[in-house]
Design a protein around this motif. Structure first.
Motif, short mmCIF file in Angstrom:
data_model
loop_
_atom_site.label_atom_id
_atom_site.label_comp_id
_atom_site.label_asym_id
_atom_site.label_seq_id
_atom_site.Cartn_x
_atom_site.Cartn_y
_atom_site.Cartn_z
N LEU A 1 0.87 -1.26 0.14
CA LEU A 1 -0.03 0.03 0.21
C LEU A 1 0.81 1.24 0.06
O LEU A 1 0.58 2.16 -0.70
N ILE A 2 1.72 1.23 0.93
CA ILE A 2 2.62 2.53 0.99
C ILE A 2 3.41 2.54 -0.15
O ILE A 2 3.70 3.67 -0.96
N GLU A 3 4.05 1.57 -0.93
CA GLU A 3 4.79 1.74 -2.07
C GLU A 3 3.94 2.08 -3.31
O GLU A 3 4.59 2.14 -4.32
N THR B 1 1.37 -5.48 -6.76
CA THR B 1 2.73 -4.87 -7.19
C THR B 1 3.41 -5.94 -7.87
O THR B 1 2.46 -7.05 -8.03
N ASP B 2 4.63 -5.75 -8.16
CA ASP B 2 4.99 -6.69 -9.11
C ASP B 2 5.49 -8.15 -8.11
O ASP B 2 5.71 -9.14 -8.80
N TYR B 3 5.46 -8.14 -7.05
CA TYR B 3 5.66 -9.18 -6.00
C TYR B 3 4.24 -9.69 -5.19
O TYR B 3 4.16 -10.58 -4.55
N SER C 1 4.45 -13.19 -4.10
CA SER C 1 3.03 -13.94 -3.22
C SER C 1 1.96 -13.75 -4.48
O SER C 1 1.93 -12.97 -5.27
N PHE C 2 1.22 -14.87 -4.13
CA PHE C 2 -0.06 -15.05 -5.38
C PHE C 2 -1.10 -15.26 -4.54
O PHE C 2 -1.36 -16.49 -3.86
N ASP D 1 7.01 -13.13 4.79
CA ASP D 1 7.22 -13.26 3.30
C ASP D 1 6.86 -12.09 2.56
O ASP D 1 7.52 -11.57 1.63
N LEU D 2 5.53 -11.54 2.80
CA LEU D 2 5.03 -10.61 1.96
C LEU D 2 5.72 -9.15 2.46
O LEU D 2 6.17 -8.42 1.44
N SER D 3 6.11 -9.01 3.77
CA SER D 3 6.82 -8.00 3.99
C SER D 3 8.28 -7.88 3.45
O SER D 3 8.87 -6.92 3.39
#
Lengths: 276, 276
Positions: free
Chosen positions: B20-22, B176-178, B155-156, B148-150
């Protein structure tokens, strides 16, 4: 007691001798033209040089020259060749078989035809049979490594074929408390499911290789492996639909993907690719 | 830029502040009545004591007393409570929300009713809404650990809800791309799939615990883990059918099973049970 002749003495066919012998059957293991060394050593001290396990006492070993003898009064034939032997089995073995004796194949994979369509091995072999042949071809799929089966680790596989009654009889020969067999008449579904998983295992293992490349970066990287696993299941379900397999076969694809990512050759390739 | 208010500052809600911040949004993180310590420390140096990660600069922190302030002009509310906070969220938070602002829930699980039937959290909350309320409740499912998300591991996940257009807008805030997001209108399917997997992860992890108990016995024990994984997928597909979820959601169940067996709390329990 039945008589089972396994043609091709590779790892999986040889591992299947464990439940068969323990269930009291007569077991005949026939080396393919490439299996000379395997049979020589098995005759010596029952040690299988590729499986790296000692087989049970009582198995009869044959070289391919003695094929006819190995087939005498047999009740079931197991095709134990690897995917490289599929044509050899079709050209050299199928024509000499008695069409009343069912064949159970352990070979996993699919052939691609010139137009790009994929065909399962049982279908491929059926097409090669003489017109009017009633030979029944059955197949094994699902997550099972030959060594774990030899070691009596709990295994859960699927047997498929068009005749459910015959399948039940075949299952009765093999089933033990550590070798659990689910039956399905959906040959395309089961065979496609377990063939598909190899490519996806390679893809999923990429995440493990990439994580290893990064070294101890403090990140677990479970999400990326699960993401590729999930995407694999998604695509395999779509592909199953395309080839006309029933969706419930996704359980074999997912189970086989699990074991192949954990321990298969496709894991090794994917891991190396992931490492770069 | 949108304003997103996350209510409950547990690990997953806090991890969601990274995308969200990114993505440039204003992010407000509200501690539940149990999250006092977490918010105190975050205000001090942005370190999340449970997630064990330092959050991005720029997040606004609130205690529950300042809920109204945190909701001012917000565009999306994220429910970040654990399954123990589901009733608190229903009783204390839902009634004060503006029904035009959608709610996205990260809470995984299902409630069992007195007659034994299971209900997803979004359905449960919808029943608790005042008659005629138009509040839209959406939810996140799929294999994703907060750490892992942090850490920006790939992640999917799946987002579900009844309004696909709204879902697309919610996805645009997070993607995002991740952090890759698949959308589905099948709330029961996705939520049931990811809830089911906990019991099955425990069951599958039994095989790992049993193998550890046996120690280095020379057996890989991949087959037994795959057997339980496969049986789990089989049963989850049947259960999905019973609750009326679409079969394609099995991908989330299988993916989430994969990550939970690898790293979840259910793994720990199953492992200990397997060890005896």
């Amino acid at each position: 007691m039945s008589v089972v002749t396994l043609i091709g003495s590779g790892q999986m066919a040889s591992a299947l001798t464990f439940p068969l012998i323990e269930n009291g059957h007569e077991v005949r293991l026939v080396g393919s033209p490439l299996d000379g060394e395997i049979i020589d050593r098995l005759r010596q001290d029952r040690y299988h040089i590729n499986l790296k396990r000692t087989l049970h006492d009582g198995i009869r070993y044959y070289k391919i020259e003695d094929l006819n003898e190995s087939l005498k009064d047999t009740d079931l034939i197991v095709c134990g060749v690897s995917s490289f032997g599929v044509d050899w089995f079709a050209d050299e073995i199928l024509p000499v078989l008695n069409e009343d004796i069912p064949v159970l194949s352990v070979t996993k994979g699919m052939l691609n035809e010139e137009d790009g369509s994929l065909v399962t091995y049982p279908e491929y072999w059926e097409r090669k049979l003489p017109t009017g042949s009633k030979l029944g071809i059955y197949a094994i799929g699902g997550p099972c490594t030959a060594r774990d089966l030899s070691d009596h680790d709990q295994s859960f596989v699927g047997f498929c074929g068009r005749n459910l009654e015959k399948l039940k009889w075949i299952r009765s020969l093999f089933e033990t408390d550590y070798y659990v067999i689910s039956l399905t008449e959906d040959v395309v579904g089961l065979e496609s499911a377990v063939a598909l998983k190899n490519g996806y295992a390679l893809g999923t293992a990429l995440a493990i290789g990439m994580a290893e490349k990064l070294g101890d970066d403090g990140v677990d990287h479970n999400n990326s492996e699960a993401a590729l696993f999930q995407q694999s299941v998604k695509e395999m379900m779509e592909l199953l639909k395309i080839v006309g397999g029933r969706p419930e076969n996704i359980m074999f694809a997912a189970g086989d993907l699990n074991v192949t990512v954990a321990a298969g050759r496709s894991r090794t390739v994917g891991l190396l690719l992931g490492k770069g």
